[in-house]
Design an enzyme around this catalytic site. Sequence first.
Site, PDB file in Angstrom:
ATOM      1  N   ASP A  40     -14.723  -0.138 -21.586  1.00 46.45           N
ATOM      2  CA  ASP A  40     -13.818  -1.338 -20.997  1.00 46.45           C
ATOM      3  C   ASP A  40     -14.782  -2.468 -21.825  1.00 46.45           C
ATOM      4  OD1 ASP A  40     -15.972  -1.308 -19.465  1.00 46.45           O
ATOM      5  OD2 ASP A  40     -15.057  -2.444 -17.924  1.00 46.45           O
ATOM      6  N   SER A  62     -14.302   2.046 -16.885  1.00 47.21           N
ATOM      7  CA  SER A  62     -15.465   1.371 -17.779  1.00 47.21           C
ATOM      8  C   SER A  62     -15.976   2.654 -18.591  1.00 47.21           C
ATOM      9  CB  SER A  62     -16.673   1.109 -16.635  1.00 47.21           C
ATOM     10  OG  SER A  62     -17.467   0.417 -17.386  1.00 47.21           O
TER      11      SER A  62
END
Length: 450
Positions: free
Chosen positions: A245, A104
């Site tokens: 992400d 992420s």
Amino acid sequence: MARLFGTDGVRGVANQDLTAELALDLSVAAAHVLGEAGAFGHRQPTALVARDPRASGEFLEAAVCAGLASAGVDVLRVGVIPTPAAAYLVNEYRTDLGVMLSASHNPMPDNGIKFFSRGGVKLPDDLEDAIEQRMGEPWARPIGDKVGRIRYTPQAVDTYVDHLVRSLRQQDTLKGMKIVLDTANGASFHTATAAFTTQGAEVIAIHDQPDGLNINERCGSTHPEKLQAKVVEVGADMGLAFDGDADRCLAVDHEGNIVDGDHIIAILALALQEDHRLASNTVVATIMSNLGLIIAMRAHDIHVDQTKVGDRYVLESMNANGFSLGGEQSGHVIMSEFATTGDGVLTGLHLAARVARTGKTLKELASVMTRLPQALINVRGVDKLRAGIDPDVNKAVADANQKLGDAGRVVLRPSGTEPVVRVMVEAGTQEEADQICSELAETVKMSLAL
């Protein structure tokens, strides 16, 4: 021993904590545990495997695919796509399992493995625990035609972009708008531009050239400064920043001001309410969401259901109660009508559509909520387990809340991973918030010292 699975899958420094061997073992165990749990029925199971652009994602993807195929699972490789795209495609392609390789918003050296079950939802804790406990077992291995096959599915990106575009229900919704997109050199570098362009926007993309090493590097939702400057420089209507992400989104108005997740939730809540699509007239937020959000929603007869910090808890409340909108100040926003998880590009599209349809600027729309000044101090080296029961701390909190009245609040939150208590105060002025927060932090430090 610490639990391998955290709140968002397995994460660590790639090739140090998160090795190819670990990725392979996890994948084999996941295939067998889910098979025993009846997730696959009596047919050859399928899994979707996706990743963000990190260099380490290449060898981890190979390890995961090898592990799944060796356990008898057919694998659909979809390459570099956002985490919410992987969740959507697990449901769209009706695969039995999904695996996303991403850390992420974390720095490039990190990576992670996140599993989705059928329907594109996160695995429950008990299945994660079972996978972890049974890693390395001598599983019976399939042979011959029972071995899984691996194939690449290049149309996955187009399938996801079509979903994003269709979620707005009209074509050319963003025609005439100039929008700057910061894709953090991450997984949305192609999907975001495609979706916004297809809906008619003039797109200026920055940080959209991932090379495997530059993901989240001084860009994206954790570093929006360049986006702010670019929006003002080119005279854009607004800007949007995603993380590596693309499961979160922050916005910038035409003057370069940040519009955070709380403001985005407030704007989208009113849009859904007007369309009679705000389920139970409720939004879900966390205890750390700004009090200004609760006040703004109350003024429009919208209830705010507050959860513990973490998008997983927001999602749990939404799923349990059928709510349609929720999220966090960080920009994780979940629109359950279209997604099973936070989706930054989807959020950004619907925010831009609200600007286009109302004819108002993003700054005007964001004014629906006034952010209360906030102070936050992390008190370290304390017994966090006593934070809610120590009489001196409880009295100090009660006194502070009485002083603040309806114009502010105090939140004490023990860290989930460290001997830390987070003291957060919101008040009518920054000076008052800072003063009360400092006094409370000192009480916590003295009363809960280890």
